[in-house]
Design a protein around this motif. Sequence first.
Motif, short mmCIF file in Angstrom:
data_model
loop_
_atom_site.label_atom_id
_atom_site.label_comp_id
_atom_site.label_asym_id
_atom_site.label_seq_id
_atom_site.Cartn_x
_atom_site.Cartn_y
_atom_site.Cartn_z
N THR A 46 0.83 -1.21 0.00
CA THR A 46 0.00 0.00 0.00
C THR A 46 0.86 1.25 0.00
OG1 THR A 46 -0.09 0.11 2.41
CG2 THR A 46 -1.78 -1.21 1.31
N PHE A 47 0.21 2.40 -0.24
CA PHE A 47 0.91 3.67 -0.18
C PHE A 47 1.36 3.99 1.24
CE2 PHE A 47 -1.76 4.35 -4.02
CZ PHE A 47 -0.72 4.54 -4.92
N GLU A 48 0.60 3.51 2.22
CA GLU A 48 0.97 3.75 3.62
C GLU A 48 2.31 3.08 3.94
OE1 GLU A 48 -2.02 2.91 2.58
OE2 GLU A 48 -3.09 4.78 3.06
N ARG A 51 4.98 5.14 2.31
CA ARG A 51 5.18 6.40 3.03
C ARG A 51 5.98 6.17 4.32
NH1 ARG A 51 -0.21 8.13 5.13
NH2 ARG A 51 0.34 6.46 6.57
N VAL A 89 0.51 0.51 -7.05
CA VAL A 89 1.45 1.04 -6.06
C VAL A 89 2.88 0.81 -6.53
CG1 VAL A 89 2.27 0.86 -3.67
CG2 VAL A 89 -0.17 0.64 -4.17
N LEU A 206 5.13 11.72 -5.57
CA LEU A 206 4.64 11.15 -4.31
C LEU A 206 5.27 11.80 -3.09
CD1 LEU A 206 4.29 7.28 -4.84
CD2 LEU A 206 2.50 8.98 -4.55
N VAL A 209 3.30 14.69 -2.08
CA VAL A 209 1.99 14.24 -1.62
C VAL A 209 2.08 13.73 -0.18
CG1 VAL A 209 0.16 12.52 -1.96
CG2 VAL A 209 1.17 13.67 -3.94
N PHE A 210 3.11 12.94 0.11
CA PHE A 210 3.29 12.43 1.46
C PHE A 210 3.57 13.56 2.45
CE2 PHE A 210 4.89 8.20 -0.46
CZ PHE A 210 3.59 7.72 -0.52
N GLU A 214 -1.37 13.71 2.20
CA GLU A 214 -2.45 13.34 1.29
C GLU A 214 -2.19 11.98 0.66
OE1 GLU A 214 -2.47 16.46 -1.54
OE2 GLU A 214 -3.18 18.00 -0.15
N ASN A 215 -3.18 11.48 -0.07
CA ASN A 215 -3.06 10.25 -0.82
C ASN A 215 -2.87 10.57 -2.29
OD1 ASN A 215 -3.43 8.43 1.37
ND2 ASN A 215 -5.64 8.78 1.27
N PRO A 216 -2.15 9.73 -3.03
CA PRO A 216 -1.95 9.98 -4.46
C PRO A 216 -3.28 10.08 -5.20
CG PRO A 216 -0.53 8.22 -3.68
CD PRO A 216 -1.49 8.51 -2.58
N ASP A 217 -3.34 10.99 -6.16
CA ASP A 217 -4.56 11.21 -6.93
C ASP A 217 -4.44 10.51 -8.28
OD1 ASP A 217 -6.92 12.06 -7.97
OD2 ASP A 217 -6.33 14.16 -8.22
#
Length: 252
Positions: A46-48, A51, A89, A206, A209-210, A214-217
């Motif tokens: 995941t993006f989390e 990050r 991802v 990214l 964004v981090f 925020e989350n990637p759009d």
Amino acid sequence: MKRFKADSQMSETTQSQRNGFLRHVPLMVIFAVAVFGFFVLGDYLTFETLRDNREALLGWRDTHYWSMATGFMVIYIVIVAFSLPGAAVASMTGGFLFGLYAGTVFNVVSATIGASAIFLAASWGLGASLTARLESSEGAVKKLKEGLRENEISVLFLLRLVPVVPFFVANLVPALVGVKFRNFLLTTALGIIPGGIVYTWIGVGLGGVFDRGENPDVSLLWEPFVIGPILGLCFLAALPIFIKSIQGKKDA
């Protein structure tokens, strides 16, 4: 003598059944790993996760660039080959870690290798028996098969270019209907480039964004300046099919 022939035939039948089962093993393994990954790995790819570990990843990239690039590509290949969650991802991670140009190359090469692996596994197993049935079919199924063969490259390009077609579907369906591997490889390597550039491009930003929490759009994919050229490529890929269809009606 008769008993020897019967035993020989039974042995051949058993061997044929064993070989038939073994041909399905790669696809069975892929399916099992895909199910496992869906329920177990979905929370990690995941993006989390990216990050939370970005400083360590960037530090390793700066000191061991090619080791990081090789490891990234291996992971991406496994994700695609086993249809695991996290392909989007991974694509954005390629942009985040390696920039637009190198990231796009790593993403496209990895995705092509992974797609080829699942194509070969499917075509060697279930695809082989299904293709044999299609070859002996008649009527509407025969016309569909012949139409696909005549427009194989155009259809494969469309599967890659149309954004709504899931990537694993575009990997499996061609294998199950018996398309040529060289055509699959060519259209995959070229057809995923537009989408690969977009996802890598999003990944390049990214870090900012981090930082903003925020989350990637990913809606960028549907912006007119992005989706427009992709739809234009779809039209060009479908054009030969329309032309052949019109010519066929005139000849009839």
